[in-house]
Motif scaffolding. Structure first.
Motif, PDB file in Angstrom:
ATOM      1  N   HIS A 135     -27.037-134.560 100.076  1.00  0.00           N
ATOM      2  CA  HIS A 135     -27.844-135.776  99.932  1.00  0.00           C
ATOM      3  C   HIS A 135     -29.254-135.377  99.492  1.00  0.00           C
ATOM      4  N   GLY A 136     -29.840-136.190  98.608  1.00  0.00           N
ATOM      5  CA  GLY A 136     -31.163-135.887  98.087  1.00  0.00           C
ATOM      6  C   GLY A 136     -32.236-135.804  99.166  1.00  0.00           C
ATOM      7  N   GLY A 137     -32.049-136.545 100.261  1.00  0.00           N
ATOM      8  CA  GLY A 137     -33.034-136.543 101.339  1.00  0.00           C
ATOM      9  C   GLY A 137     -33.042-135.235 102.117  1.00  0.00           C
TER      10      GLY A 137
ATOM     11  N   TRP B  54     -25.740-138.654  90.367  1.00  0.00           N
ATOM     12  CA  TRP B  54     -26.392-139.680  91.179  1.00  0.00           C
ATOM     13  C   TRP B  54     -27.829-139.240  91.456  1.00  0.00           C
ATOM     14  N   PRO B  55     -28.807-140.170  91.302  1.00  0.00           N
ATOM     15  CA  PRO B  55     -30.208-139.762  91.479  1.00  0.00           C
ATOM     16  C   PRO B  55     -30.499-139.135  92.839  1.00  0.00           C
ATOM     17  N   SER B  56     -29.841-139.645  93.879  1.00  0.00           N
ATOM     18  CA  SER B  56     -30.187-139.140  95.206  1.00  0.00           C
ATOM     19  C   SER B  56     -29.144-138.174  95.750  1.00  0.00           C
ATOM     20  N   SER B  57     -28.442-137.491  94.838  1.00  0.00           N
ATOM     21  CA  SER B  57     -27.569-136.403  95.267  1.00  0.00           C
ATOM     22  C   SER B  57     -28.013-135.119  94.585  1.00  0.00           C
ATOM     23  N   VAL B  58     -27.708-134.003  95.210  1.00  0.00           N
ATOM     24  CA  VAL B  58     -27.971-132.712  94.579  1.00  0.00           C
ATOM     25  C   VAL B  58     -26.831-132.453  93.585  1.00  0.00           C
TER      26      VAL B  58
ATOM     27  N   ASN C  35     -35.903-134.994  94.733  1.00  0.00           N
ATOM     28  CA  ASN C  35     -34.598-134.511  94.282  1.00  0.00           C
ATOM     29  C   ASN C  35     -34.362-134.906  92.829  1.00  0.00           C
TER      30      ASN C  35
ATOM     31  N   THR D 133     -30.008-136.047  88.306  1.00  0.00           N
ATOM     32  CA  THR D 133     -29.253-135.992  87.057  1.00  0.00           C
ATOM     33  C   THR D 133     -30.176-135.628  85.900  1.00  0.00           C
TER      34      THR D 133
ATOM     35  N   ARG E 185     -34.710-138.864  93.026  1.00  0.00           N
ATOM     36  CA  ARG E 185     -35.106-139.601  94.226  1.00  0.00           C
ATOM     37  C   ARG E 185     -36.345-138.924  94.793  1.00  0.00           C
TER      38      ARG E 185
ATOM     39  N   PRO F  79     -34.200-138.130 107.550  1.00  0.00           N
ATOM     40  CA  PRO F  79     -34.441-137.851 106.132  1.00  0.00           C
ATOM     41  C   PRO F  79     -34.030-139.006 105.227  1.00  0.00           C
TER      42      PRO F  79
END
Lengths: 433, 433
Positions: free
Chosen positions: A218-220, A274-278, B265, B268, B287, B364
């Motif tokens: 998760h990006g967080g 996805w923007p908020s995933s690594v 993060n 993409t 993000r 988070p």
């Protein structure tokens, strides 16, 4: 210029309209990938006016797939025939392949065109249309040169093999099929657009796809993952360094003024979902230039080994190596020695017409010359009337003046290279190389 | 624990099966984005057993769009009703919002699930299913806590507002609509999955999209172009540096063990269209975390200004600045002062049940707490029975033990916070904050 040469070039000048008319008809036949039939029919109609043995065939995918240089993604060559027409010489001269591809690239965005791409508008000494420069103009010059010699009753000593091939823009399966059918010669000329310069070397190229791995999170809490995007920066940096190393080796004076003789171009990069995933995966696609004196195999090996060394930059790559594959098209490089008689013969013909030596250059793109050379053992020079900068562009055009000059120079070159057995004045102009 | 508290917690233990049964029914109603109706019907059925004023409404997009914090991409809330049920207190106590979202994220790859995601299988003390942890388990704890007080005839002084909202997973339009409808309180509890820890601060987040420009050229002469992919490396490096600078400022001890409290993060990257062309455009999406004490506006400004400074790294950006836009979802951060009575009340209730103080943490990820706090001026604490690590995953689950403990602790907390006016033993347990 002797009498016969004068006669031939005068015929070419007087019959400029024939060249223009033929080129317009060729442009009118939209001969993109898989759809070359109608344009080849126009070529055939012209060839049947000459005293030549005509061979028309659809390349066999089955047979082509057995050749190590075959790279096309075509499934068949239905409606995509190749043509080779042979004019047997009187004997004792050098044989010559005149090779031009009949396929054109798509017109792209129609709105970018001032003139309709497949109508062949003539304006201010130029003919506009897709394929005018790349390379139906060159093909027209070849056919008109054949006609000039026929009209002036010039008999050559060496055989002339005219080839109108398909599939050059997709990797050269048409020329490869002609080679596999047995067509070889002592030399070849390909009239790709060179602005009437002599392109004695051509850069080859291959496409690569590199996959870089990461670990999703998760990006967080991105520190719990491993970003394939961050890791891909190492790959991009390594490729830039490899490009530098490869180009530092090139000492050919022809490349003196070329900033990067054989670039490694990173063309596309796609990573993450996805923007908020690594991101756990990045795919990099690009084109790697092949120097005229290199083999594709050696370049593949060098790049693969360079990527393997990424593990010394970052331990991650030790257990998650960047994967490389080679896909899509491949163009073999081509290389003519400085003192090759093809060069001297063409320079001599050019000088007779223009009163000065032509410019020699190396091209940043490949042609079917790489296949004729490496698969067909036929030395190749590239010389044609088109404009490099107009190729593949909207409002592609060719100068009519350059087209007619090319007819003349190529006619003289054929006489020089193959030798004249019996022309209008009976003079023997042949030289052995 | 006094007698009344004991009675309430005993009721909760004895009626554990009610909690399990309700949670199973809620999981069985697949309440993804735009499809929350049936799950809300189950909630309503339960609420109607209590003596509460029930308000059910479909949020109005027109009205929501007028609010600066509205970010959803929904066009309407047809079949997506919000619920708020109010239990008026006897007076003289603090009011409390109990807020849980009814929407769940999609189940993802069904093959990754051992149990069918919407069947609610109970096994080895766990209930499996999408939404079990995030956050139908939390909602179930709220409803059972309400039922426990009702069953034990506990009358609170302060009002209790139970909210079952839609759209949390897409940015919080459900809670925002409840705030705009006027529902506010002295404090709020959101039972998002915290493993029964107290989440006193939540990281907010926003999505950004950065466009980097280049200049197209053929890959063989790539030096005639400007690679947007190469330029994007500057952007990625700058973002990493900004992340470092932003996190160096965070000194809150709650974040001592968090490697990157508010990550940026880069999720993409998409650039270029053809392997042998120079890419003229790269789009980076990501993000950006928002610290509990920051506003989204300040973060946007900082990031925008940081990108503007790219021109000092590379002149290209002076005339081709990286463009930033904010898109998709936004979660506001939330921040509760260390000495806030919500914390002490919940800690006290936890300790009564567990015999030890709970752990305080910062999350988070954002919750609807950011909106309740910033738009609704309602202080929020996040505390729930779910497992953080199970949220949004395949085989999402919740421990039945944690669920029942949450019912008990939340019941005690409601008594502590709102004050007891008249319970089974008539004791007044209210305290003013």
């Amino acid at each position: 210029m002797d009498q016969l040469e004068k006669k031939v070039t005068e015929w070419a000048e007087e019959n400029a309209a024939k060249a223009v008319s033929l080129l317009k008809r060729l442009i009118g036949e939209k001969s993109m990938f898989g759809n070359e039939f109608n344009a080849q029919a126009v070529v055939l109609e012209k060839l049947r006016q000459f005293d030549m043995d005509i061979d028309v065939w659809e390349p066999s995918i089955k047979q082509l797939k057995e050749h190590p240089y075959f790279v096309s993604e075509r499934e068949d060559f239905h409606e995509s025939p190749n043509i080779t027409a042979v004019k047997k010489g009187a004997g004792g001269g050098r044989s010559l392949i005149l090779n031009g591809h009949i396929d054109v690239v798509p017109e792209g965005n129609p709105a970018a065109w001032t003139y309709e791409p497949f109508t062949a508008v003539e304006k201010d000494g130029k003919i506009y249309g897709r394929g005018s420069t790349d390379m139906k103009g060159g093909n027209t010059a070849l056919l008109l040169a054949l006609e000039a010699l026929e009209a002036c009753s010039v008999t050559l000593k060496g055989d002339v093999l005219f080839q109108s091939v398909v599939d050059e823009e997709c990797g050269g399966a048409g020329t490869l099929s002609a080679v596999m059918r047995g067509y070889k010669a002592d030399g070849a000329l390909i009239p790709e657009p060179t602005n009437l310069k002599l392109f004695v070397k051509q850069q080859g190229s291959m496409w690569f796809r590199i996959t870089v791995r990461g670990l999703s999170a998760h990006g967080g809490t991105r520190y719990e993952g491993v970003s394939a995007i961050e890791k891909s920066l190492h790959v991009i940096t390594a490729l830039k360094e490899l490009e530098h190393v490869r180009n530092a080796r090139i000492i050919d004076p022809l490349y003196r003024d070329v900033p990067i003789p054989v670039p490694i171009n990173i063309g596309t990069v796609q990573g993450g979902t996805w923007p908020s995933s690594v991101a756990d995966r990045v795919v990099i696609e690009g084109r790697c230039g092949i120097a005229p004196d290199e083999t594709p195999e050696a370049v593949k090996e060098e790049l693969t080994s360079w990527l393997k060394d990424l593990e010394y930059r970052d331990e991650w790559f030790k257990h998650h190596p960047a994967e490389i594959e080679w896909f899509g098209a491949q163009w073999l490089p081509n290389d003519l020695p400085d003192e090759h008689p093809l060069i001297s013969a063409l320079e001599s013909s050019f000088e007779k017409m223009k009163g000065a030596k032509p410019i020699r250059e190396a091209s940043p793109w490949g042609t079917d010359g790489g296949l004729l050379h490496h698969a067909g053992q036929t030395p190749v020079i590239v010389f044609g009337p088109g404009e490099v900068k107009a190729a593949h562009q909207a409002n592609e055009y060719i100068e009519v003046r350059a087209l007619i000059d090319a007819v003349k120079i190529i006619s003289l070159f054929m006489m020089e290279w193959c030798g004249v057995a019996d022309g209008g004045d009976g003079a023997d102009k042949g030289t052995e190389g």
